[in-house]
Design a protein around this motif. Structure first.
Motif, PDB file in Angstrom:
ATOM      1  N   THR A  52      13.613   9.666  89.052  1.00  0.00           N
ATOM      2  CA  THR A  52      14.736  10.779  89.294  1.00  0.00           C
ATOM      3  C   THR A  52      14.301  11.589  89.913  1.00  0.00           C
ATOM      4  O   THR A  52      12.963  11.545  89.613  1.00  0.00           O
ATOM      5  CB  THR A  52      15.527  10.880  88.187  1.00  0.00           C
ATOM      6  OG1 THR A  52      14.835  11.770  87.086  1.00  0.00           O
ATOM      7  CG2 THR A  52      15.958   9.941  86.600  1.00  0.00           C
ATOM      8  N   ARG A 106      23.409  13.738  85.239  1.00  0.00           N
ATOM      9  CA  ARG A 106      21.793  13.840  84.494  1.00  0.00           C
ATOM     10  C   ARG A 106      22.080  12.181  83.906  1.00  0.00           C
ATOM     11  O   ARG A 106      21.191  11.763  84.084  1.00  0.00           O
ATOM     12  CB  ARG A 106      21.452  14.980  83.931  1.00  0.00           C
ATOM     13  CG  ARG A 106      21.340  16.203  84.792  1.00  0.00           C
ATOM     14  CD  ARG A 106      19.994  15.632  85.065  1.00  0.00           C
ATOM     15  NE  ARG A 106      19.598  16.933  86.148  1.00  0.00           N
ATOM     16  CZ  ARG A 106      18.363  17.398  86.432  1.00  0.00           C
ATOM     17  NH1 ARG A 106      17.971  16.160  87.551  1.00  0.00           N
ATOM     18  NH2 ARG A 106      18.361  18.529  87.443  1.00  0.00           N
ATOM     19  N   ARG A 107      22.515  12.083  83.277  1.00  0.00           N
ATOM     20  CA  ARG A 107      22.863  11.086  82.785  1.00  0.00           C
ATOM     21  C   ARG A 107      22.968   9.599  83.227  1.00  0.00           C
ATOM     22  O   ARG A 107      22.645   8.523  83.271  1.00  0.00           O
ATOM     23  CB  ARG A 107      23.040  10.634  81.081  1.00  0.00           C
ATOM     24  CG  ARG A 107      22.729  11.838  79.645  1.00  0.00           C
ATOM     25  CD  ARG A 107      23.678  10.951  78.722  1.00  0.00           C
ATOM     26  NE  ARG A 107      24.986  12.244  78.630  1.00  0.00           N
ATOM     27  CZ  ARG A 107      25.577  11.555  78.271  1.00  0.00           C
ATOM     28  NH1 ARG A 107      26.051  10.396  77.506  1.00  0.00           N
ATOM     29  NH2 ARG A 107      26.797  12.145  78.075  1.00  0.00           N
ATOM     30  N   ILE A 113      19.613   8.593  85.299  1.00  0.00           N
ATOM     31  CA  ILE A 113      18.960   7.820  84.408  1.00  0.00           C
ATOM     32  C   ILE A 113      19.359   6.463  83.913  1.00  0.00           C
ATOM     33  O   ILE A 113      18.410   5.981  84.546  1.00  0.00           O
ATOM     34  CB  ILE A 113      19.010   8.937  83.080  1.00  0.00           C
ATOM     35  CG1 ILE A 113      17.788  10.077  83.178  1.00  0.00           C
ATOM     36  CG2 ILE A 113      17.224   7.653  82.145  1.00  0.00           C
ATOM     37  CD1 ILE A 113      17.648  10.645  82.098  1.00  0.00           C
ATOM     38  N   LEU A 125      10.547  11.169  85.169  1.00  0.00           N
ATOM     39  CA  LEU A 125      11.641  11.950  84.830  1.00  0.00           C
ATOM     40  C   LEU A 125      11.183  12.878  85.696  1.00  0.00           C
ATOM     41  O   LEU A 125      10.325  14.439  85.248  1.00  0.00           O
ATOM     42  CB  LEU A 125      12.000  12.203  83.478  1.00  0.00           C
ATOM     43  CG  LEU A 125      12.641  11.096  82.776  1.00  0.00           C
ATOM     44  CD1 LEU A 125      12.948  11.481  82.016  1.00  0.00           C
ATOM     45  CD2 LEU A 125      14.533  10.480  83.899  1.00  0.00           C
ATOM     46  N   PRO A 169      14.272  17.076  84.408  1.00  0.00           N
ATOM     47  CA  PRO A 169      15.414  16.569  83.921  1.00  0.00           C
ATOM     48  C   PRO A 169      16.098  17.744  82.857  1.00  0.00           C
ATOM     49  O   PRO A 169      17.758  17.868  82.983  1.00  0.00           O
ATOM     50  CB  PRO A 169      15.180  15.462  82.715  1.00  0.00           C
ATOM     51  CG  PRO A 169      13.803  16.050  82.217  1.00  0.00           C
ATOM     52  CD  PRO A 169      13.153  16.370  83.891  1.00  0.00           C
ATOM     53  N   LEU A 173      18.921  16.460  75.207  1.00  0.00           N
ATOM     54  CA  LEU A 173      18.146  16.365  76.141  1.00  0.00           C
ATOM     55  C   LEU A 173      16.824  15.169  75.678  1.00  0.00           C
ATOM     56  O   LEU A 173      16.733  14.252  75.473  1.00  0.00           O
ATOM     57  CB  LEU A 173      18.152  16.419  76.965  1.00  0.00           C
ATOM     58  CG  LEU A 173      16.730  15.966  78.452  1.00  0.00           C
ATOM     59  CD1 LEU A 173      17.798  14.876  78.968  1.00  0.00           C
ATOM     60  CD2 LEU A 173      16.161  16.878  79.365  1.00  0.00           C
ATOM     61  N   LEU A 201       7.348  12.753  82.676  1.00  0.00           N
ATOM     62  CA  LEU A 201       8.214  13.772  83.045  1.00  0.00           C
ATOM     63  C   LEU A 201       7.729  15.245  83.198  1.00  0.00           C
ATOM     64  O   LEU A 201       6.589  15.569  83.595  1.00  0.00           O
ATOM     65  CB  LEU A 201       9.741  13.727  82.080  1.00  0.00           C
ATOM     66  CG  LEU A 201       8.347  14.743  80.876  1.00  0.00           C
ATOM     67  CD1 LEU A 201      10.289  15.821  80.717  1.00  0.00           C
ATOM     68  CD2 LEU A 201       8.145  14.124  79.726  1.00  0.00           C
ATOM     69  N   GLU A 219       8.468  19.121  84.043  1.00  0.00           N
ATOM     70  CA  GLU A 219       9.363  20.023  83.248  1.00  0.00           C
ATOM     71  C   GLU A 219       8.772  21.687  83.329  1.00  0.00           C
ATOM     72  O   GLU A 219       7.944  21.418  82.716  1.00  0.00           O
ATOM     73  CB  GLU A 219       9.606  19.524  81.945  1.00  0.00           C
ATOM     74  CG  GLU A 219      10.877  19.664  81.035  1.00  0.00           C
ATOM     75  CD  GLU A 219      11.830  20.574  82.267  1.00  0.00           C
ATOM     76  OE1 GLU A 219      12.591  21.571  82.178  1.00  0.00           O
ATOM     77  OE2 GLU A 219      12.762  19.097  82.037  1.00  0.00           O
TER      78      GLU A 219
END
Length: 258
Positions: free
Chosen positions: A87, A162-163, A166, A179, A182, A194, A211, A213
């Motif tokens: 994503t 967002r979902r 994914i 990700l 996210p 989340l 991810l 983040e």
């Protein structure tokens, strides 16, 4: 499957843009079933590393391997077919298409048809389409979006978009899901939801998740291991409790964050 061997291996990856070194000699290994965090200040090279791993840009030097197969030089669709999906930090949906059609776009990468056979209403094509639709609906139902399948993607709330992004990535049938931030734009309650959601899809789809983040508590509470980049270099790698106490990480990124 030997889980003692890395699923994804990055070996001395570097990427320069003119005189700017965005990624500088990064090496690490990611194992099957991990939730692996990639953190660091803005401009540390995190998204550039994702772009290399998904074929959007080539490395200036170095290699990366999926199950011992080098993917350097592969196009993004070829890498997706081999099991890496992602994503983006800024949500990239087909906003005027339906929720279902957005997921079907991800699924169609595995439908082995060329242009003219795909246009003709042949029984085999119709069967592939039915299977793809069923699988897409299954994913939407698992992610709580089944009831919204006919709505335009633009009509979904931010967290639902967002979902959906994914869900589209999951339709690729990945081994590894990348990700990119996210939790961006989410409030504390949404970030906690989340966290639970990522654990849910990791277990449900038997994924390895990497991810990026910036929300440190989320990363520390969710990830099995964390890599920290600063100015394109890997400055720390290990379990969250080890990384949190690393002097170089504190100086470069964490500061006095909780």
């Amino acid at each position: 499957m030997d889980d003692s061997q890395p699923l994804l291996s990055l070996q001395h990856l570097s990427r320069t843009f003119g005189g700017l070194v965005a990624v500088n000699d990064v090496s690490c290994e990611i194992y099957r079933g991990e939730i692996f965090g990639l953190i660091g200040p803005n401009g540390a090279g995190k998204t550039t590393l994702f772009n290399i791993m998904t074929g959007l840009i080539p490395p200036t030097q170095g290699q990366f391997f999926l199950q011992n197969q080098s993917l350097v030089g592969y196009q993004p669709d070829q890498i997706s077919q081999r099991g890496i999906a992602r994503t983006f930090q800024n949500i990239r949906l087909f906003r005027d298409l339906s929720v279902l059609d957005n997921v079907l776009i991800g699924r169609h990468i595995h439908i082995p048809v060329k242009l003219w056979p795909g246009i003709l209403p042949l029984p085999k094509i119709n069967n592939w389409e039915r299977v793809a639709r069923t699988e897409a609906l299954d994913i939407l139902n698992l992610l709580g979006l089944g009831a919204r399948q006919s709505e335009k993607a633009s009509h979904l709330a931010y967290g639902e978009q967002r979902r959906l992004e994914i869900a589209r990535a999951l339709a690729v049938r990945p081994q590894i899901l990348l990700l990119d931030e996210p939790a961006a734009g989410m409030n504390p309650t949404e970030k906690q939801e989340l966290c639970e959601f990522i654990r849910y899809i990791q277990q449900t789809f038997q994924l390895t998740i990497v991810l990026i983040e910036h929300h440190v508590p989320l990363v520390m509470g969710l990830c099995d291991r964390i890599a920290v980049l600063d100015f394109g270099q890997l400055i720390a790698l290990g379990k969250p409790e080890t990384v949190r106490q690393d002097a170089a990480v504190i100086a470069a990124y964490l500061g006095d964050q909780p």
